[in-house]
Structures are given as structure tokens and as C-alpha cells.
Design a protein around this motif. Structure first.
Motif, PDB file in Angstrom:
ATOM      1  N   TRP A  13      55.266  42.109  39.377  1.00 49.31           N
ATOM      2  CA  TRP A  13      56.827  42.513  38.725  1.00 49.31           C
ATOM      3  C   TRP A  13      56.934  42.052  37.100  1.00 49.31           C
ATOM      4  N   GLY A  14      56.862  40.852  36.795  1.00 48.68           N
ATOM      5  CA  GLY A  14      56.897  40.489  35.634  1.00 48.68           C
ATOM      6  C   GLY A  14      55.894  39.745  35.162  1.00 48.68           C
ATOM      7  N   ARG A  15      54.664  40.348  35.447  1.00 50.04           N
ATOM      8  CA  ARG A  15      53.334  39.691  34.925  1.00 50.04           C
ATOM      9  C   ARG A  15      52.505  40.731  34.127  1.00 50.04           C
ATOM     10  N   GLU A  16      51.875  40.202  33.276  1.00 50.29           N
ATOM     11  CA  GLU A  16      50.746  40.914  32.306  1.00 50.29           C
ATOM     12  C   GLU A  16      49.523  41.348  33.355  1.00 50.29           C
ATOM     13  N   PRO A  17      48.816  42.429  32.913  1.00 49.35           N
ATOM     14  CA  PRO A  17      47.841  43.014  33.616  1.00 49.35           C
ATOM     15  C   PRO A  17      46.788  41.562  34.219  1.00 49.35           C
ATOM     16  N   SER A  18      46.446  41.575  35.550  1.00 46.67           N
ATOM     17  CA  SER A  18      45.750  40.331  36.219  1.00 46.67           C
ATOM     18  C   SER A  18      44.616  41.088  36.760  1.00 46.67           C
ATOM     19  N   THR A  19      43.839  40.251  37.004  1.00 45.06           N
ATOM     20  CA  THR A  19      42.665  40.377  37.921  1.00 45.06           C
ATOM     21  C   THR A  19      42.958  39.856  39.187  1.00 45.06           C
ATOM     22  N   ALA A  20      41.988  40.415  40.309  1.00 51.56           N
ATOM     23  CA  ALA A  20      42.263  39.972  41.694  1.00 51.56           C
ATOM     24  C   ALA A  20      42.159  38.338  41.780  1.00 51.56           C
ATOM     25  N   THR A  21      41.129  37.704  40.811  1.00 55.10           N
ATOM     26  CA  THR A  21      40.940  36.244  40.695  1.00 55.10           C
ATOM     27  C   THR A  21      42.311  35.378  40.444  1.00 55.10           C
ATOM     28  N   GLU A  22      42.821  36.187  39.354  1.00 54.71           N
ATOM     29  CA  GLU A  22      44.092  35.768  38.749  1.00 54.71           C
ATOM     30  C   GLU A  22      45.253  35.549  39.699  1.00 54.71           C
ATOM     31  N   LEU A  23      45.206  36.809  40.516  1.00 56.79           N
ATOM     32  CA  LEU A  23      46.281  37.124  41.520  1.00 56.79           C
ATOM     33  C   LEU A  23      46.036  35.954  42.698  1.00 56.79           C
ATOM     34  N   MET A  24      44.702  35.889  43.016  1.00 60.48           N
ATOM     35  CA  MET A  24      44.630  35.091  44.215  1.00 60.48           C
ATOM     36  C   MET A  24      44.958  33.517  43.955  1.00 60.48           C
ATOM     37  N   HIS A  25      44.899  32.943  42.489  1.00 62.81           N
ATOM     38  CA  HIS A  25      45.521  31.742  42.329  1.00 62.81           C
ATOM     39  C   HIS A  25      46.908  31.649  42.332  1.00 62.81           C
ATOM     40  N   ALA A  26      47.521  32.979  41.805  1.00 60.35           N
ATOM     41  CA  ALA A  26      49.046  33.003  41.726  1.00 60.35           C
ATOM     42  C   ALA A  26      49.547  33.085  43.264  1.00 60.35           C
ATOM     43  N   THR A  27      48.935  33.799  44.248  1.00 61.15           N
ATOM     44  CA  THR A  27      49.390  33.917  45.457  1.00 61.15           C
ATOM     45  C   THR A  27      49.118  33.209  46.430  1.00 61.15           C
ATOM     46  N   GLY A  28      47.757  32.528  46.303  1.00 60.39           N
ATOM     47  CA  GLY A  28      47.287  31.925  47.393  1.00 60.39           C
ATOM     48  C   GLY A  28      46.486  32.581  48.590  1.00 60.39           C
ATOM     49  N   LEU A  29      46.473  34.077  48.174  1.00 58.68           N
ATOM     50  CA  LEU A  29      45.752  35.053  48.995  1.00 58.68           C
ATOM     51  C   LEU A  29      44.256  35.025  48.936  1.00 58.68           C
ATOM     52  N   THR A  30      43.414  35.693  49.996  1.00 60.88           N
ATOM     53  CA  THR A  30      42.157  35.637  49.678  1.00 60.88           C
ATOM     54  C   THR A  30      41.782  36.876  49.018  1.00 60.88           C
ATOM     55  N   ARG A  31      40.662  36.916  48.332  1.00 64.01           N
ATOM     56  CA  ARG A  31      40.493  37.850  47.351  1.00 64.01           C
ATOM     57  C   ARG A  31      40.449  39.347  48.035  1.00 64.01           C
ATOM     58  N   ALA A  32      39.628  39.313  49.454  1.00 64.24           N
ATOM     59  CA  ALA A  32      39.753  40.812  50.284  1.00 64.24           C
ATOM     60  C   ALA A  32      41.254  41.167  50.309  1.00 64.24           C
ATOM     61  N   THR A  33      42.134  40.054  50.860  1.00 62.09           N
ATOM     62  CA  THR A  33      43.272  40.522  50.905  1.00 62.09           C
ATOM     63  C   THR A  33      44.177  41.021  49.595  1.00 62.09           C
ATOM     64  N   VAL A  34      43.970  40.314  48.627  1.00 58.05           N
ATOM     65  CA  VAL A  34      44.320  40.761  47.254  1.00 58.05           C
ATOM     66  C   VAL A  34      43.958  42.320  46.860  1.00 58.05           C
ATOM     67  N   LEU A  35      42.660  42.387  46.959  1.00 56.30           N
ATOM     68  CA  LEU A  35      42.118  43.597  46.719  1.00 56.30           C
ATOM     69  C   LEU A  35      42.607  44.801  47.446  1.00 56.30           C
TER      70      LEU A  35
END
Length: 410
Positions: free
Chosen positions: A29-51
Motif C-alpha cells: 500500500w505504501g511501497r514503491e514497485p517491488s519484485t517478488a524477492t523484495e516482497l518475500m523479505h518484507a513479508t516472510g512469505l515464500t516466493r510461490a506464495t508471493v507470486l
């Protein structure tokens, strides 16, 4: 744009999926464009889940595929990763400051950035004139909203939430009390119904509460500050923040300052703008032919703007009025800070830029009445924008809570 699905039964895979979707969307919501890898680090979720969740949120209209890492200049080797961006234009919100003398409406995106704004007079005959009848006030608000939408080049269908700020207490249903003060009903003539025609989510709240919310959003103090925001133009009202949270009560009475009628040296809940005009009028009547800048206007013509401008030029009569305003403000601060042990008190509203000296003098006078050397008394930097910005902040928060129905506070 659509809401993320409501959580299923506790323990189900659907519930887990929903909670994870909330985590990803809340992060984006308040974040700049991000890759799945960046979201993995931010959320603690797996790559498959994030994608998977990014694909779902894209289909629902909350996210969009942005440039890939090569286009963003961050690609080194291998297949470039997709970047996801929050859709700040997935829908829009409207914040309205429905004041006594004018109505201002602003259209904003989901980051709270204003893209259209309009103002219309709501009591054009002045402070002493009769107030607008309820149907006319409702029409003024709707006309102002339409003008703001036109400036933003948007239609009613682009809006999801409307928040209206009024100078009256507002209960949890969006209504103002009846029978105690006729002014309240005239300021809030069932405004909660205005969004229904277009299918908008709608909320009505007290203007001082929303000014306090804007100060919280500004983040000018410590995260756990306790402070009051006093709207101080024609009438006084306060929004109260304790330990970093805005105080609300279901009946809407928190921050009402009618009890100031009983406080020695205040005796009224009229605002500092009203008192500047009233005190200057009386002073000019007692000093006919006053030679200073304030003497250039008659007692009947004098305004608070005349008083503050004359004081800046060193007019002794105007400076005496400023001193009286400071003493009145100091006593008001004693009531609020003495009861609530506040860290700071902000005077806000359109009059705030003119009250810097009044606030400084009030701080000096405070020591006569209360031991609170830590208390800061300041003029808000938001000025006339405070209420409108608070209304936009609340509207965005409401959309966020509806998008994430299981989030805290939803």
C-alpha cells in the motif's frame, strides 16, 4: 477494484490465504514497485506464495505489473524479475471540510495525494448572518464535490469513499445530537446520507478530530505523544490524541468545549478569531480616532485579519488584543493539559498562521496558572488544510480496512 475475499472458517487454507493476501497488500500500500524477492523479505512469505498472491491482487485491481528489473536498471543477469506496483488510482476518495463559512472538497488517490480541489461559500453573508437551511447546505456540499471531481477529471463512478468534517459533535452513526444546540443540526443535516446516491461509503466526523488525525499523519511529534488540536476560528473544538491514538467515544462528545463557559477568564467557547474581532471592536469604540493602523477601520468593519496585521506593525491597541487572546488561550490550555497531562497543544485551522505570537505568549503566561514546563503550545503548520487532510486520511483508511477485512481495526 474488488475487495479481497472474507476469511473462511478458522484454520482453513482459505483463511491462511486471506491473511497472507492482507500481509502482501498491506505491505504494498505504501511501497514503491517491488519484485517478488523484495516482497518475500518484507513479508516472510515464500516466493510461490508471493507470486500467487500478487497475481490474485492484480486480478482484483489492487496491484499492477510494473516495469521489470531490466527496465528499472536493477537487472544484472538471468531472466529479469517482474515488478509489482500498488494501484494508487484503483479508486479515489473525497475529503470535505464543511465549515461554517465555506465548504472545501478535495479528491485524492489511495496514497492520499490530492488531484482536485474546490471551495464554495456556505455562509456568504458573513458571521452575523443566518445560517444556511439544511437543504441548501447539503446542495452546497454536493456542488463543491462535483466541482472538485471536475477539476480532477473524474466521475462519480471513480469514487469509493466520502468523508465529511463538520463543526459539531458526531456520534458513531454519523449523526449530531439534537435538542442541545440547534447549530449542530444545521451543520450536520443528515450528511451521512450524501454518499448513498452514488453508492459511496460515507462517514461524517467532527472537524477537530480530523484535524488531529492530520497531525498524526504528519508525524511531527513522537509516536506516543499525547496532544490536543484546537480549532480556533469562530468556535472552539478539540481533537484529542492520547499515547499516539485519536480518542473517540460513541456519542461523539470528546473534545467539545462548551464547559469553557464556566471557566474564569474564558467564559465562552467562541474561537480566537471571534474574540479578536470582538475585543478589537470594543477597544476601537473606547478609543475613537485611534492613530495606529487598526484605527484605519471602523469598529463595525474590523476583522481578525485587521487585528493581526496591525499587531505586526506594532499597533499598541492591536497588541493589547493579542495579549488578551494569549491569556485566554493559556487558560484553555490549563483546562486541557491540567486534566489530561498533555505533551503539546496545537492551535489549528485557517487562523493558525496568524497565531504564532499568540501561542508563544500563551506558553509564557501558562506558568502563572499551571506547572507544566514540558508543555508545548504551538500554531499548527497545516493551517487551513488540516481538516481536509484529516478527512482524506480517514477516507483512505476506510478503503484500506475494507480491502483488508481481517486487518486490525477493520
Amino acid at each position: 477494484m474488488s475487495q479481497t475475499p472474507s476469511p473462511g472458517p478458522a484454520g482453513s487454507s482459505q483463511l491462511i490465504r486471506q491473511l497472507n493476501a492482507q500481509r502482501v497488500l498491506g505491505c504494498m500500500w505504501g511501497r514503491e514497485p517491488s519484485t517478488a524477492t523484495e516482497l518475500m523479505h518484507a513479508t516472510g512469505l515464500t516466493r510461490a506464495t508471493v507470486l500467487t498472491l500478487c497475481r490474485d491482487l492484480t486480478e482484483q485491481g489492487w496491484l499492477q505489473v510494473s516495469e521489470n528489473s531490466r527496465q528499472a536498471g536493477q537487472y544484472t543477469k538471468g531472466r529479469p524479475a517482474l515488478r509489482y506496483a500498488f494501484r494508487e488510482d484503483a479508486c479515489h476518495v473525497i475529503g470535505v471540510d464543511a465549515g461554517l463559512h465555506q465548504v472545501t472538497a478535495a479528491v485524492a488517490n489511495l496514497r492520499g495525494v490530492e488531484i482536485g480541489c474546490a471551495t464554495r461559500p456556505s455562509n456568504p453573508e458573513g458571521s452575523e448572518a443566518p445560517l444556511q437551511p439544511a437543504p441548501e447546505r447539503r446542495r452546497t456540499i454536493l456542488d463543491t464535490i462535483d466541482a472538485a471531481l471536475a477539476q480532477a477529471d473524474l466521475t462519480h463512478a471513480d469514487v469509493a469513499c466520502l468523508v465529511i468534517a463538520v463543526p459539531a459533535p458526531v456520534d458513531s452513526s454519523g449523526d449530531s445530537p439534537k435538542g442541545l444546540n440547534a447549530f449542530w443540526g444545521l451543520m450536520n443535516p443528515e450528511l451521512i446520507s450524501l454518499g448513498a446516491e452514488h453508492g459511496w461509503d460515507c462517514a461524517v466526523d467532527n472537524d477537530a478530530n480530523l484535524a488531529a488525525l492530520a497531525e498524526l499523519d504528519l508525524g511531527s511529534g513522537a509516536a506516543e505523544d499525547s496532544f490536543a488540536v484546537i480549532l480556533s476560528g469562530e468556535r472552539l473544538g478539540a481533537g484529542l490524541v492520547m499515547d499516539g491514538s485519536l480518542l473517540h467515544q460513541s456519542r461523539g462528545g470528546i473534545g467539545e468545549l462548551g464547559m469553557l463557559d464556566l471557566v474564569q477568564g474564558v467564559e465562552s467557547s467562541n474561537g480566537l478569531g471571534w474574540w479578536a474581532r470582538h475585543l478589537a471592536r470594543e477597544a476601537l469604540k473606547q478609543a475613537p480616532g485611534h492613530a495606529g493602523p487598526l484605527g484605519a477601520v471602523t469598529p463595525e468593519e474590523v476583522t481578525s485579519e485587521h487585528v493581526f496585521a496591525a499587531a505586526e506593525q506594532g499597533d499598541l491597541l492591536a497588541l493589547e488584543v493579542i495579549d488578551q487572546l494569549a491569556d485566554r488561550l493559556a487558560r484553555i490550555c490549563v483546562v486541557l493539559a491540567g486534566l489530561l497531562d498533555l505533551d503539546r497543544i496545537l492551535v489549528s485551522g485557517a487562523i493558525a498562521p496568524a497565531l504564532t505570537d499568540v501561542a508563544a505568549r500563551a506558553k509564557h503566561k501558562l506558568a502563572q496558572y499551571l506547572y507544566a514546563p514540558w508543555l508545548r503550545i504551538e500554531a499548527s503548520a497545516l493551517g487551513a488544510d488540516a481538516v481536509r487532510r484529516g478527512a482524506i486520511r480517514l477516507a483512505v483508511d476506510r478503503i484500506k480496512d475494507q480491502a483488508l477485512p481481517g486487518a486490525p481495526g477493520a
